[in-house]
Design a protein around this motif. Structure first.
Motif, PDB file in Angstrom:
ATOM      1  N   GLU A  25       0.849  -1.201   0.000  1.00  9.28           N
ATOM      2  CA  GLU A  25       0.000   0.000   0.000  1.00  9.28           C
ATOM      3  C   GLU A  25       0.883   1.249   0.000  1.00  9.28           C
ATOM      4  O   GLU A  25       1.980   1.248   0.548  1.00  9.28           O
ATOM      5  N   ASP A  26       0.388   2.317  -0.614  1.00 13.79           N
ATOM      6  CA  ASP A  26       1.154   3.567  -0.630  1.00 13.79           C
ATOM      7  C   ASP A  26       1.030   4.308   0.696  1.00 13.79           C
ATOM      8  O   ASP A  26       2.011   4.767   1.270  1.00 13.79           O
ATOM      9  N   ILE A  27      -0.230   4.410   1.185  1.00 10.14           N
ATOM     10  CA  ILE A  27      -0.451   5.206   2.399  1.00 10.14           C
ATOM     11  C   ILE A  27      -1.691   4.705   3.128  1.00 10.14           C
ATOM     12  O   ILE A  27      -2.687   4.374   2.495  1.00 10.14           O
ATOM     13  N   ILE A  28      -1.613   4.616   4.442  1.00  7.87           N
ATOM     14  CA  ILE A  28      -2.797   4.305   5.250  1.00  7.87           C
ATOM     15  C   ILE A  28      -3.283   5.595   5.871  1.00  7.87           C
ATOM     16  O   ILE A  28      -2.555   6.273   6.582  1.00  7.87           O
ATOM     17  N   ASP A  29      -4.532   5.919   5.561  1.00 11.65           N
ATOM     18  CA  ASP A  29      -5.147   7.158   6.014  1.00 11.65           C
ATOM     19  C   ASP A  29      -6.219   6.766   7.046  1.00 11.65           C
ATOM     20  O   ASP A  29      -5.879   6.488   8.192  1.00 11.65           O
ATOM     21  N   SER A  30      -7.486   6.699   6.670  1.00 11.78           N
ATOM     22  CA  SER A  30      -8.520   6.247   7.610  1.00 11.78           C
ATOM     23  C   SER A  30      -8.328   4.773   7.967  1.00 11.78           C
ATOM     24  O   SER A  30      -8.715   4.331   9.039  1.00 11.78           O
ATOM     25  N   GLY A  31      -7.759   4.006   7.045  1.00 11.26           N
ATOM     26  CA  GLY A  31      -7.564   2.568   7.245  1.00 11.26           C
ATOM     27  C   GLY A  31      -8.659   1.726   6.610  1.00 11.26           C
ATOM     28  O   GLY A  31      -8.559   0.499   6.568  1.00 11.26           O
ATOM     29  N   ASN A  32      -9.698   2.372   6.083  1.00 14.65           N
ATOM     30  CA  ASN A  32     -10.834   1.636   5.506  1.00 14.65           C
ATOM     31  C   ASN A  32     -10.449   0.729   4.339  1.00 14.65           C
ATOM     32  O   ASN A  32     -10.859  -0.417   4.275  1.00 14.65           O
ATOM     33  N   THR A  33      -9.662   1.265   3.422  1.00 15.28           N
ATOM     34  CA  THR A  33      -9.283   0.505   2.224  1.00 15.28           C
ATOM     35  C   THR A  33      -8.598  -0.794   2.630  1.00 15.28           C
ATOM     36  O   THR A  33      -8.976  -1.887   2.195  1.00 15.28           O
ATOM     37  N   LYS A  82      -0.659   7.716   8.225  1.00 14.60           N
ATOM     38  CA  LYS A  82      -1.117   8.928   8.930  1.00 14.60           C
ATOM     39  C   LYS A  82      -1.982   8.477  10.106  1.00 14.60           C
ATOM     40  O   LYS A  82      -3.216   8.444   9.992  1.00 14.60           O
ATOM     41  N   LEU A 115       1.678   8.612  -5.519  1.00 14.02           N
ATOM     42  CA  LEU A 115       0.483   9.195  -4.880  1.00 14.02           C
ATOM     43  C   LEU A 115      -0.043  10.363  -5.710  1.00 14.02           C
ATOM     44  O   LEU A 115       0.737  11.196  -6.181  1.00 14.02           O
ATOM     45  N   GLU A 136      -1.285  15.593   6.659  1.00 11.30           N
ATOM     46  CA  GLU A 136      -1.141  16.494   5.506  1.00 11.30           C
ATOM     47  C   GLU A 136      -1.452  15.681   4.262  1.00 11.30           C
ATOM     48  O   GLU A 136      -1.246  14.469   4.246  1.00 11.30           O
TER      49      GLU A 136
END
Ligand code: IMP
Ligand code: MG
Length: 178
Positions: free
Chosen positions: A98-106, A130, A157, A150
């Protein structure tokens, strides 16, 4: 530096060093396993291309795609799998890239989906995380760098499908998306 970028968060050299560390850990941990990297399209494309070339093990690569952010910067919390695995995952040790974990939903949805696929194991490697933005309880097994809240682009990305080709990771100027 691109005019839409506020600050560089990771230079090419920092990304390279980070990937070497992740690849060394993965190489050590998967020595007696049947590793398949599952690249999450499209954002992980650049990261995955660099990471797999530093993993010193026999392995295969497959791809998966889920519905993305579109032109906004907030996840809907629902997920559509728009491109499933090509190979049979039965008995494979899947490593989601994965590139980035944000909310984590994906990641939560993809990981649960793949756990039900007959794979021997399912783990996650993310370049960025994040944690301040997390709305579901998930962490990666391998994390490149923890970053502040941010919106970042480059090195795969995007914002509105742009900036994927920047060789570094930069913080996007707020007036571009606000
Ligand atoms: P999540 O489901 O909220 O964790 O969102 C994960 C996905 O949102 C990532 O795979 C990215 O495609 C996208 N995303 C989240 N934060 C950013 C960002 O700062 N820049 C670009 N894409 C992002
Ligand atoms: Mg993504």
């Amino acid at each position: 530096m691109h005019g839409d970028i506020e600050n560089i968060l990771m230079t090419e050299a920092e990304i390279d060093e980070c990937i070497r560390r992740l690849a060394a850990q993965i190489t050590a941990d998967y020595r007696d396993k049947s590793l398949t990297a599952v690249v999450i399209l499209r954002g992980s494309l650049v990261f995955a291309a660099d990471l797999i070339r530093k993993i010193e093990l026999p392995m295969t690569v497959d791809f998966i795609q889920a519905s993305s952010y579109g032109a906004g910067t907030i996840s809907s919390g629902t997920l559509n799998i728009t491109h499933g695995l090509e190979d049979d995952p039965t008995g494979k040790d899947l490593l989601l890239i994965e590139d980035i974990i944000d909310s984590g939903n994906t990641l939560l949805h993809l990981r649960e989906y793949l756990k039900g696929s007959g794979a021997a194991s399912v783990k996650v490697c993310t370049l960025l995380s994040k944690p301040e933005r997390r709305s579901v309880d998930i962490e990666a097994d391998y994390t490149g760098k923890i970053i502040p809240n941010e919106f970042v682009v480059g090195y795969g990305l995007d914002y509105d499908q742009k900036y994927r080709n920047l060789p570094y990771i930069g913080i996007l100027k707020r007036d571009i998306y606000e």
